[in-house]
Design a protein around this motif. Structure first.
Motif, PDB file in Angstrom:
ATOM      1  N   ILE A  79       0.837  -1.209   0.000  1.00 43.76           N
ATOM      2  CA  ILE A  79       0.000   0.000   0.000  1.00 43.76           C
ATOM      3  C   ILE A  79       0.865   1.249   0.000  1.00 43.76           C
ATOM      4  N   GLY A  80       1.904   1.238   0.813  1.00 41.04           N
ATOM      5  CA  GLY A  80       2.782   2.396   0.872  1.00 41.04           C
ATOM      6  C   GLY A  80       3.449   2.676  -0.460  1.00 41.04           C
ATOM      7  N   ARG A  81       3.911   1.648  -1.122  1.00 36.74           N
ATOM      8  CA  ARG A  81       4.594   1.847  -2.401  1.00 36.74           C
ATOM      9  C   ARG A  81       3.621   2.200  -3.517  1.00 36.74           C
ATOM     10  N   GLY A 103       0.171   5.398   9.348  1.00 34.76           N
ATOM     11  CA  GLY A 103      -0.054   6.590   8.525  1.00 34.76           C
ATOM     12  C   GLY A 103      -0.748   6.291   7.218  1.00 34.76           C
ATOM     13  N   LEU A 104      -1.390   5.109   7.103  1.00 30.14           N
ATOM     14  CA  LEU A 104      -1.988   4.710   5.833  1.00 30.14           C
ATOM     15  C   LEU A 104      -3.441   4.253   5.994  1.00 30.14           C
ATOM     16  N   HIS A 105      -4.181   4.876   6.897  1.00 31.69           N
ATOM     17  CA  HIS A 105      -5.544   4.410   7.179  1.00 31.69           C
ATOM     18  C   HIS A 105      -6.464   4.599   5.971  1.00 31.69           C
ATOM     19  N   LEU A 106      -6.502   5.803   5.429  1.00 29.36           N
ATOM     20  CA  LEU A 106      -7.376   6.072   4.289  1.00 29.36           C
ATOM     21  C   LEU A 106      -6.909   5.295   3.058  1.00 29.36           C
ATOM     22  N   GLU A 107      -5.594   5.214   2.876  1.00 22.09           N
ATOM     23  CA  GLU A 107      -5.047   4.474   1.748  1.00 22.09           C
ATOM     24  C   GLU A 107      -5.412   2.986   1.838  1.00 22.09           C
ATOM     25  N   ARG A 108      -5.389   2.443   3.044  1.00 19.75           N
ATOM     26  CA  ARG A 108      -5.743   1.033   3.224  1.00 19.75           C
ATOM     27  C   ARG A 108      -7.209   0.802   2.871  1.00 19.75           C
ATOM     28  N   LEU A 109      -8.056   1.757   3.236  1.00 19.04           N
ATOM     29  CA  LEU A 109      -9.483   1.632   2.934  1.00 19.04           C
ATOM     30  C   LEU A 109      -9.717   1.683   1.425  1.00 19.04           C
ATOM     31  N   VAL A 110      -9.080   2.624   0.753  1.00 26.42           N
ATOM     32  CA  VAL A 110      -9.244   2.751  -0.694  1.00 26.42           C
ATOM     33  C   VAL A 110      -8.703   1.520  -1.408  1.00 26.42           C
ATOM     34  N   TYR A 111      -7.587   0.985  -0.914  1.00 24.64           N
ATOM     35  CA  TYR A 111      -6.972  -0.177  -1.537  1.00 24.64           C
ATOM     36  C   TYR A 111      -7.873  -1.409  -1.455  1.00 24.64           C
ATOM     37  N   SER A 112      -8.708  -1.461  -0.400  1.00 22.47           N
ATOM     38  CA  SER A 112      -9.588  -2.625  -0.209  1.00 22.47           C
ATOM     39  C   SER A 112     -10.838  -2.578  -1.090  1.00 22.47           C
ATOM     40  N   ILE A 113     -11.119  -1.433  -1.721  1.00 19.33           N
ATOM     41  CA  ILE A 113     -12.299  -1.317  -2.588  1.00 19.33           C
ATOM     42  C   ILE A 113     -12.089  -2.157  -3.847  1.00 19.33           C
ATOM     43  N   PRO A 114     -13.049  -2.974  -4.228  1.00 23.21           N
ATOM     44  CA  PRO A 114     -12.912  -3.777  -5.454  1.00 23.21           C
ATOM     45  C   PRO A 114     -12.619  -2.905  -6.664  1.00 23.21           C
ATOM     46  N   GLU A 115     -11.879  -3.445  -7.591  1.00 23.18           N
ATOM     47  CA  GLU A 115     -11.430  -2.676  -8.747  1.00 23.18           C
ATOM     48  C   GLU A 115     -12.588  -2.115  -9.571  1.00 23.18           C
ATOM     49  N   TYR A 116     -13.640  -2.906  -9.758  1.00 21.27           N
ATOM     50  CA  TYR A 116     -14.743  -2.426 -10.591  1.00 21.27           C
ATOM     51  C   TYR A 116     -15.441  -1.236  -9.947  1.00 21.27           C
ATOM     52  N   GLN A 117     -15.486  -1.193  -8.594  1.00 25.81           N
ATOM     53  CA  GLN A 117     -16.093  -0.055  -7.916  1.00 25.81           C
ATOM     54  C   GLN A 117     -15.213   1.187  -8.002  1.00 25.81           C
ATOM     55  N   ARG A 118     -13.912   0.983  -7.982  1.00 30.59           N
ATOM     56  CA  ARG A 118     -13.001   2.121  -8.160  1.00 30.59           C
ATOM     57  C   ARG A 118     -13.219   2.749  -9.530  1.00 30.59           C
TER      58      ARG A 118
END
Length: 404
Positions: A289-291, A304-319
């Motif tokens: 996630i950091g990279r 320091g990656l709370h929001l990034e972790r949440l966004v990363y967990s969203i399925p690709e089609y929803q992104r």
């Protein structure tokens, strides 16, 4: 014993033949003890008992019935083996070779090597053996972790029979270190461990996973004040800053010592005796996630990656759906490096215009001009909280989608 196994491997590579360690039974030990006593009394040398000879695989003539071949080496005719006592004081354990496998000079060199090891200071031998044993235990743990991760057993308990348990505690700060380079050699385990201990100023556990990947487990007190107490927000932020500074120093030291691209991820202290595979999984996820979201950074902290972790967990089609419906035509904005750096600095500094201008080394009015330009192109004013949240999420989604 571990040191002797290592020596056997080196001898096999050097001599090009198979060797082994053997524990003798009572009858064999008695035979060897008598043979050693005869050698001591009469000073027997190669081929003492009979002059009949035979030819070994290298075409050399050797005595066919000799019990004692050279000092420190004994041939057992019935088994067709040469025995080298590992310890002259204890004839129960020997190094074994086929009687046709070695030349006389090679036999003498092996016997001389074992004799020199027995004459070496006991402190030096025990220290070297301890280092070999320490690396073996670390490799054993690394193998166990890889097996658990492949099987998806993240909550697996560390087996009681794994000897490295004695080096682990319930409060250890874990780090993941990755080295990437197409040309520079990967640091050796011993060299890396020595460097890490000098930096941590104490004993740490270094566990090799892949060829370029290591887990570092350090007792919490070695990090000088870093805690995991989340009761007070101020204390939690201070702990994160300390861990970040510690990782920065570690990265600078390693990258200065060796050529290559190094990355470090870290999470707060864990119980190293329980659910260690889950800890490795979290470190790897934090690294990924950091990279993904912090391309230019080499240090990645889970805190320091709370929001990034949440966004990363969203399925690709929803992104992709979000970007099409709510950010259509806006993502081109992020292709501009100046706009991208402006937004990243602005969000990193809590949307503070003055601090962002100082950080970017530009006039305040220049920053305001850039922000107004973003508003004109997107209809979103990042100085407004709701619009800033939308742009921030869009930026994160764009990053993870682009890099997939």
């Amino acid at each position: 014993m571990v040191e002797m196994e290592h020596i056997v491997q080196k001898l096999e590579q050097t001599l090009g033949t198979s060797l082994g360690l053997k524990t003798l039974n009572e009858q064999e030990s008695l035979w060897l003890t008598e043979s050693m006593a005869i050698t001591s009394r009469f000073g027997d040398r190669f081929g003492r008992e009979e002059s009949a000879t035979r030819t070994n695989r290298r075409g050399e003539s050797v005595s066919s019935n000799a019990t004692v071949m050279v000092d420190g080496a004994y041939v057992h005719k019935e088994l067709g083996e040469i025995w080298f006592p590992v310890n002259q004081q204890d004839p129960s354990r020997v190094l074994v070779a086929d009687s046709n496998a070695l030349t006389e000079s090679e036999i003498g060199l092996v016997a001389l090597l074992l004799a020199s090891l027995q004459e070496a200071p006991s402190g030096a031998m025990s220290k070297n053996a301890a280092k070999v044993e320490e690396e073996r235990r670390a490799q054993q743990l690394g193998g166990w972790l890889k097996e658990r991760l492949q099987a998806g057993e993240l909550l697996a308990e560390l087996p009681d029979e794994m000897l490295i348990r004695t080096s682990l505690t319930e409060e250890m700060v874990p780090f993941l270190l990755i080295h990437e380079s197409e040309h520079a050699p990967t640091p050796s385990y011993k060299a890396l461990l020595r460097l890490l201990r000098s930096y941590f100023d104490g004993d740490i556990v270094l566990v090799p996973l892949l060829d370029n990947e290591w887990i570092i487990l350090a007792n919490q007190e070695l990090l000088g004040g870093i805690t995991t107490d989340d009761k007070e927000e101020a204390s939690s932020e201070a702990d994160q800053d300390l861990l970040s500074l510690f990782c920065m120093g570690l990265y600078e030291l390693i990258s200065t010592e060796w050529v290559g691209d190094f990355h470090i991820s870290a999470i707060p202290a864990v119980n190293a005796l329980h659910a260690l595979p889950q800890t490795v999984g979290m470190l790897r996820e934090t690294m990924t996630i950091g990279r993904t979201f912090q391309v230019k950074e080499h240090i990645h902290l889970s805190t320091g990656l709370h929001l990034e972790r949440l966004v990363y967990s969203i399925p690709e089609y929803q992104r992709n759906q979000f970007l099409r419906e709510y950010a259509a035509g806006h993502t081109d904005l992020f292709e501009d490096s100046e706009t991208l750096s402006t937004l990243e600095s602005f969000f990193e500094l809590d949307c503070n215009v003055s601090e962002t201008a100082k950080h970017l080394y530009i006039h305040r009015n220049t920053l305001l001009y850039r922000l107004d330009k973003i508003k004109q192109e997107t209809g979103l004013d990042v100085r407004s909280f709701s619009d800033a949240v939308l742009v921030k999420i869009t930026l994160l989604l764009y990053k993870v989608t682009k890099r997939k």
